[in-house]
Motif scaffolding. Structure first.
Motif, PDB file in Angstrom:
ATOM      1  N   ILE A 414       0.897  -1.343  -0.150  1.00 53.04           N
ATOM      2  CA  ILE A 414       0.058  -0.185   0.129  1.00 53.04           C
ATOM      3  C   ILE A 414       0.798   1.246   0.138  1.00 53.04           C
ATOM      4  CG2 ILE A 414      -1.642   1.054   1.273  1.00 53.04           C
ATOM      5  CD1 ILE A 414      -2.715  -1.388   2.394  1.00 53.04           C
ATOM      6  N   VAL A 415       2.002   1.156   0.621  1.00 60.38           N
ATOM      7  CA  VAL A 415       2.903   2.535   0.994  1.00 60.38           C
ATOM      8  C   VAL A 415       3.350   2.641  -0.358  1.00 60.38           C
ATOM      9  CG1 VAL A 415       4.902   3.064   1.922  1.00 60.38           C
ATOM     10  CG2 VAL A 415       3.228   2.042   3.379  1.00 60.38           C
ATOM     11  N   ARG A 416       3.969   1.557  -1.164  1.00 57.52           N
ATOM     12  CA  ARG A 416       4.299   1.847  -2.730  1.00 57.52           C
ATOM     13  C   ARG A 416       3.657   2.355  -3.568  1.00 57.52           C
ATOM     14  NH1 ARG A 416       7.285  -3.046  -1.115  1.00 57.52           N
ATOM     15  NH2 ARG A 416       9.598  -2.805  -0.962  1.00 57.52           N
ATOM     16  N   GLU A 417       2.067   1.847  -3.411  1.00 65.75           N
ATOM     17  CA  GLU A 417       1.188   2.369  -4.475  1.00 65.75           C
ATOM     18  C   GLU A 417       0.717   4.021  -4.196  1.00 65.75           C
ATOM     19  OE1 GLU A 417      -3.415   1.726  -5.851  1.00 65.75           O
ATOM     20  OE2 GLU A 417      -2.440   0.190  -4.206  1.00 65.75           O
ATOM     21  N   VAL A 418       1.044   4.227  -2.636  1.00 65.33           N
ATOM     22  CA  VAL A 418       0.559   5.908  -2.396  1.00 65.33           C
ATOM     23  C   VAL A 418       1.688   6.441  -2.824  1.00 65.33           C
ATOM     24  CG1 VAL A 418       0.627   7.185  -0.477  1.00 65.33           C
ATOM     25  CG2 VAL A 418      -0.866   5.302  -0.469  1.00 65.33           C
ATOM     26  N   VAL A 419       3.110   6.074  -2.537  1.00 69.87           N
ATOM     27  CA  VAL A 419       4.121   6.733  -2.914  1.00 69.87           C
ATOM     28  C   VAL A 419       4.264   7.213  -4.325  1.00 69.87           C
ATOM     29  CG1 VAL A 419       6.793   6.817  -3.134  1.00 69.87           C
ATOM     30  CG2 VAL A 419       5.710   6.439  -0.973  1.00 69.87           C
ATOM     31  N   GLU A 439      11.946  -3.823   7.132  1.00 68.18           N
ATOM     32  CA  GLU A 439      11.532  -4.862   7.324  1.00 68.18           C
ATOM     33  C   GLU A 439      10.372  -4.820   8.360  1.00 68.18           C
ATOM     34  OE1 GLU A 439      14.159  -8.119   7.595  1.00 68.18           O
ATOM     35  OE2 GLU A 439      15.168  -7.705   5.671  1.00 68.18           O
ATOM     36  N   GLU A 440      10.898  -4.298   9.331  1.00 72.00           N
ATOM     37  CA  GLU A 440       9.855  -3.979  10.610  1.00 72.00           C
ATOM     38  C   GLU A 440       8.922  -2.919  10.358  1.00 72.00           C
ATOM     39  OE1 GLU A 440       9.369  -6.117  12.899  1.00 72.00           O
ATOM     40  OE2 GLU A 440      11.141  -7.388  12.049  1.00 72.00           O
ATOM     41  N   PRO A 441       7.605  -3.227  10.606  1.00 77.54           N
ATOM     42  CA  PRO A 441       6.754  -1.953  10.524  1.00 77.54           C
ATOM     43  C   PRO A 441       6.997  -0.887  11.657  1.00 77.54           C
ATOM     44  CG  PRO A 441       5.507  -3.710  11.488  1.00 77.54           C
ATOM     45  CD  PRO A 441       6.952  -4.140  11.222  1.00 77.54           C
ATOM     46  N   ALA A 442       6.479   0.198  11.309  1.00 86.78           N
ATOM     47  CA  ALA A 442       6.720   1.556  12.205  1.00 86.78           C
ATOM     48  C   ALA A 442       6.059   1.436  13.369  1.00 86.78           C
ATOM     49  CB  ALA A 442       6.622   2.778  11.373  1.00 86.78           C
ATOM     50  N   ARG A 443       4.401   0.608  13.027  1.00 91.27           N
ATOM     51  CA  ARG A 443       4.067   0.511  14.360  1.00 91.27           C
ATOM     52  C   ARG A 443       3.108  -0.599  14.189  1.00 91.27           C
ATOM     53  NH1 ARG A 443      -0.173   5.379  14.987  1.00 91.27           N
ATOM     54  NH2 ARG A 443      -0.948   4.197  16.653  1.00 91.27           N
ATOM     55  N   GLN A 445       0.070  -1.359  15.982  1.00 93.98           N
ATOM     56  CA  GLN A 445      -1.147  -1.234  16.620  1.00 93.98           C
ATOM     57  C   GLN A 445      -1.680   0.126  16.028  1.00 93.98           C
ATOM     58  OE1 GLN A 445      -2.410  -3.458  18.842  1.00 93.98           O
ATOM     59  NE2 GLN A 445      -0.515  -4.615  18.754  1.00 93.98           N
ATOM     60  N   GLY A 446      -3.038   0.116  15.874  1.00 96.65           N
ATOM     61  CA  GLY A 446      -3.922   1.172  15.256  1.00 96.65           C
ATOM     62  C   GLY A 446      -4.583   0.940  13.944  1.00 96.65           C
ATOM     63  N   THR A 447      -5.008   1.761  13.501  1.00101.11           N
ATOM     64  CA  THR A 447      -5.957   1.711  12.321  1.00101.11           C
ATOM     65  C   THR A 447      -5.117   1.488  11.065  1.00101.11           C
ATOM     66  OG1 THR A 447      -6.011   4.041  11.837  1.00101.11           O
ATOM     67  CG2 THR A 447      -7.802   2.921  13.212  1.00101.11           C
ATOM     68  N   LEU A 448      -5.588   0.847   9.877  1.00101.32           N
ATOM     69  CA  LEU A 448      -4.600   0.994   8.635  1.00101.32           C
ATOM     70  C   LEU A 448      -4.346   2.258   8.258  1.00101.32           C
ATOM     71  CD1 LEU A 448      -3.681  -0.625   6.376  1.00101.32           C
ATOM     72  CD2 LEU A 448      -5.774  -0.347   5.182  1.00101.32           C
ATOM     73  N   LEU A 449      -4.793   3.497   8.335  1.00102.11           N
ATOM     74  CA  LEU A 449      -4.564   4.648   8.161  1.00102.11           C
ATOM     75  C   LEU A 449      -3.367   5.105   8.890  1.00102.11           C
ATOM     76  CD1 LEU A 449      -4.909   7.586   6.614  1.00102.11           C
ATOM     77  CD2 LEU A 449      -6.713   8.109   8.292  1.00102.11           C
ATOM     78  N   GLU A 450      -3.448   5.064  10.207  1.00104.73           N
ATOM     79  CA  GLU A 450      -2.260   5.397  11.045  1.00104.73           C
ATOM     80  C   GLU A 450      -1.205   4.649  10.801  1.00104.73           C
ATOM     81  OE1 GLU A 450      -5.036   6.375  15.077  1.00104.73           O
ATOM     82  OE2 GLU A 450      -4.372   4.311  14.779  1.00104.73           O
ATOM     83  N   GLU A 455       4.280   4.961   8.428  1.00103.94           N
ATOM     84  CA  GLU A 455       5.335   4.463   7.362  1.00103.94           C
ATOM     85  C   GLU A 455       6.028   5.549   6.505  1.00103.94           C
ATOM     86  OE1 GLU A 455       6.950   1.651   7.299  1.00103.94           O
ATOM     87  OE2 GLU A 455       5.551   0.527   8.899  1.00103.94           O
ATOM     88  N   MET A 456       4.912   6.543   5.984  1.00106.67           N
ATOM     89  CA  MET A 456       5.267   7.498   4.961  1.00106.67           C
ATOM     90  C   MET A 456       6.091   8.645   5.810  1.00106.67           C
ATOM     91  SD  MET A 456       3.858   7.142   2.225  1.00106.67           S
ATOM     92  CE  MET A 456       3.490   8.664   1.386  1.00106.67           C
ATOM     93  N   ALA A 457       5.703   8.838   7.346  1.00104.94           N
ATOM     94  CA  ALA A 457       6.461   9.921   8.031  1.00104.94           C
ATOM     95  C   ALA A 457       7.947   9.165   8.231  1.00104.94           C
ATOM     96  CB  ALA A 457       6.055   9.995   9.178  1.00104.94           C
ATOM     97  N   ARG A 458       8.005   7.704   8.318  1.00106.74           N
ATOM     98  CA  ARG A 458       9.205   7.359   8.583  1.00106.74           C
ATOM     99  C   ARG A 458      10.309   7.428   7.616  1.00106.74           C
ATOM    100  NH1 ARG A 458      10.415   1.123  10.979  1.00106.74           N
ATOM    101  NH2 ARG A 458       8.944   0.726   9.239  1.00106.74           N
TER     102      ARG A 458
END
Length: 515
Positions: A414-419, A439-443, A445-450, A455-458
């Motif tokens: 999803i991140v690649r598609e947004v970028v 490889e490891e996600p930024a978070r 827990q939380g919603t898909l949007l969060e 990830e984008m902020a990272r």
């Protein structure tokens, strides 16, 4: 191109015998002086400089420097020219010191000038003795009588002529700004030369070879001479010096730096051309007239050291003068497109501000920052990055990509598609291609949007992507400084949108030396 016609030895000897007569007479006078004090006078040094200059030009016209018989005589003529020239400069400094109004420095400049003058005159006396010996070997006639001593004295009565010419009117603020700003820019250009004053003697030779070259010194000498001429054209004879008593002080410092640069240029020229240069094996060619270490010592400890000291104290004087005439204004400029106020833009702005010594503030979203502090400007990135993160979150929602996904979808896909979508719309800059995601996600827990927004902020923090939020910053302070900040912003703060260095405009050349 050398002439194809060769002058006969007899013709050339006859020519030089006639033209060298006056210089040889002066050399004889110098050799017979009882003390160096008798030589340290302008009525004697001036004619020696004039005659040696004329004779050197004549010798060069016929290529004497490359002639086995005459190269030694030509070399001694050049030495007399160089050290009479340096002696004349030092005499000028000696007699001008009471009128320069120089600021105090940590060394005794008058004493150092006398010691250096003693050195140059001693070299001149040695060269005079040797050129007489050369003249004898070449069978050149030397005047038998000693020159009249009364022609070579300099008794100066005390006092100063009444200054009764009518003064002209000038715009004082504009004049001070022009001169003080020009001096500060020259001070920045002199930084490499000034650094040499802090060297140890064992490093002198290598630094002269690499940095304190004749070319560099001669260029600076010309620039300071131009600044002195600027003062004499627009300030001398005006009421400006009466309205601002710092102006004559500034003029004195411009002048003393110029004359010190003249001595430095002469010393380096002789070192490069006549001391370090391997001579031919002609019997007429003697060892260098001055020892290399002694010449470097005088160059560095007198000329370069005092250039540094007087430029340094004058910088502060100029900044104080500029503050008095500062006209406050404000300018709004874009935030640096690549990573905001990161190290390079912040450093350039701070250096620019410190260069003028004016207090400049930057305002960004109602917060105030000190423009002279790179770390202070760097703090503004917190607000810039926060706005970029909010923008990214809004764009993710606007694209409606998440509505087509479920919670089981791969986050990285999803991140690649947004970028890629935002990059395709020229709303996002992609610095890494192909894009590698952690490889490891930024978070977890939380919603898909969060999760997507984090990830984008990272990626933003890792400088793999960037966005142009069209943010602007307002700078407030001296209009002259603001003009340079505006020019810097228009030049991308020295970077393109990918963070690569790009040339700064010539007007900001001083920043290349300060950055």
């Amino acid at each position: 191109m050398a002439s194809s016609v060769t002058i006969t030895s007899t013709e050339f000897h006859k020519l030089i015998a006639k033209r060298a007569m006056t210089l040889l007479g002066l050399a004889k006078h110098i050799s017979q002086c009882q003390s160096s004090k008798e030589v340290k006078i302008r009525p004697l040094i001036g004619p020696v400089l004039s005659q040696s200059t004329q004779l050197e030009e004549l010798l060069d016209l016929y290529g004497a420097g490359s002639n086995f018989q005459w190269c030694g005589f030509r070399s001694l003529t050049a030495a007399i020219k160089h050290f009479s020239d340096a002696s004349y400069e030092l005499l000028h400094i000696r007699y001008s010191l009471p009128h320069y109004r120089l600021l105090p420095i940590e060394q005794d400049f008058a004493r150092a000038t006398e010691e250096t003058l003693e050195f140059t005159v001693n070299v001149l006396e040695k060269a005079a003795t040797q050129i007489l010996a050369q003249a004898e070997q070449l069978d050149l006639p030397v005047p038998s009588h000693r020159l009249r001593e009364e022609s070579y004295t300099e008794e100066l009565p005390a006092g100063f002529l009444e200054q009764n010419c009518q003064t002209r009117n000038v715009e004082i603020a504009e004049t001070v700004t022009l001169l003080a700003t020009a001096f500060l820019n020259l001070a920045a250009e002199s930084e490499e030369i000034r650094t040499a004053s802090r060297l140890k003697p064992e490093a002198f030779a290598s630094y002269v070879r690499d940095t304190v070259s004749e070319k560099t010194l001669r260029s600076l000498e010309l620039r300071f001479h131009n600044l002195q001429s600027l003062y004499d054209t627009y300030v001398s004879g005006t009421e400006a010096a009466q309205l601002d008593t710092d102006l004559p002080v500034l003029r004195g410092h411009i002048s003393v730096v110029f004359h010190l640069l003249r001595t430095a240029t002469l010393f380096v020229h002789h070192y490069e051309r006549h001391v370090k240069k391997q001579p031919c094996d002609s019997i007429s060619r003697l060892e260098p007239i001055v020892n290399a270490e002694e010449l470097l010592d005088v160059l560095m400890k007198y000329s370069i050291t005092h250039i540094n000291l007087y430029i340094g104290c004058t910088e502060q004087l100029c900044r104080e003068m500029l503050k008095r005439y500062a006209e406050v204004g404000e300018v709004e400029v874009p935030v640096p497109p690549y990573r905001g106020f990161h190290v390079r833009p912040s450093t350039l702005i701070a250096k620019l501000t410190l260069h003028y010594g004016s207090a400049i503030q930057m305002e960004l979203d109602d917060e105030v920052y000190d423009a002279s502090s790179p770390l202070g400007l760097f703090r503004a990135n917190e607000k810039i990055n926060a706005k970029k993160r909010r923008w990214l979150a809004a764009e993710v929602v606007r694209l409606k990509i998440l509505h087509e996904q479920d919670d089981q979808s791969d986050i990285n896909d999803i991140v690649r598609e947004v970028v890629l979508t935002l990059a395709g719309q020229s709303k996002l800059i992609l610095y890494e291609q192909p894009l590698h995601l952690p490889e490891e996600p930024a978070r977890t827990q939380g919603t898909l949007l969060e999760k997507i927004v984090d990830e984008m902020a990272r990626l933003l923090a890792m400088a793999k992507i960037d966005v142009d939020t069209k943010m602007t910053a307002k700078f407030i302070g001296d209009k002259r400084v603001l003009a340079d900040i505006k020019l810097l912003a228009e030049s991308g703060y020295g970077e393109d949108k990918f963070g690569n260095n790009i040339p700064l405009p010539e007007k900001l050349a001083y920043l290349r030396r300060l950055a």
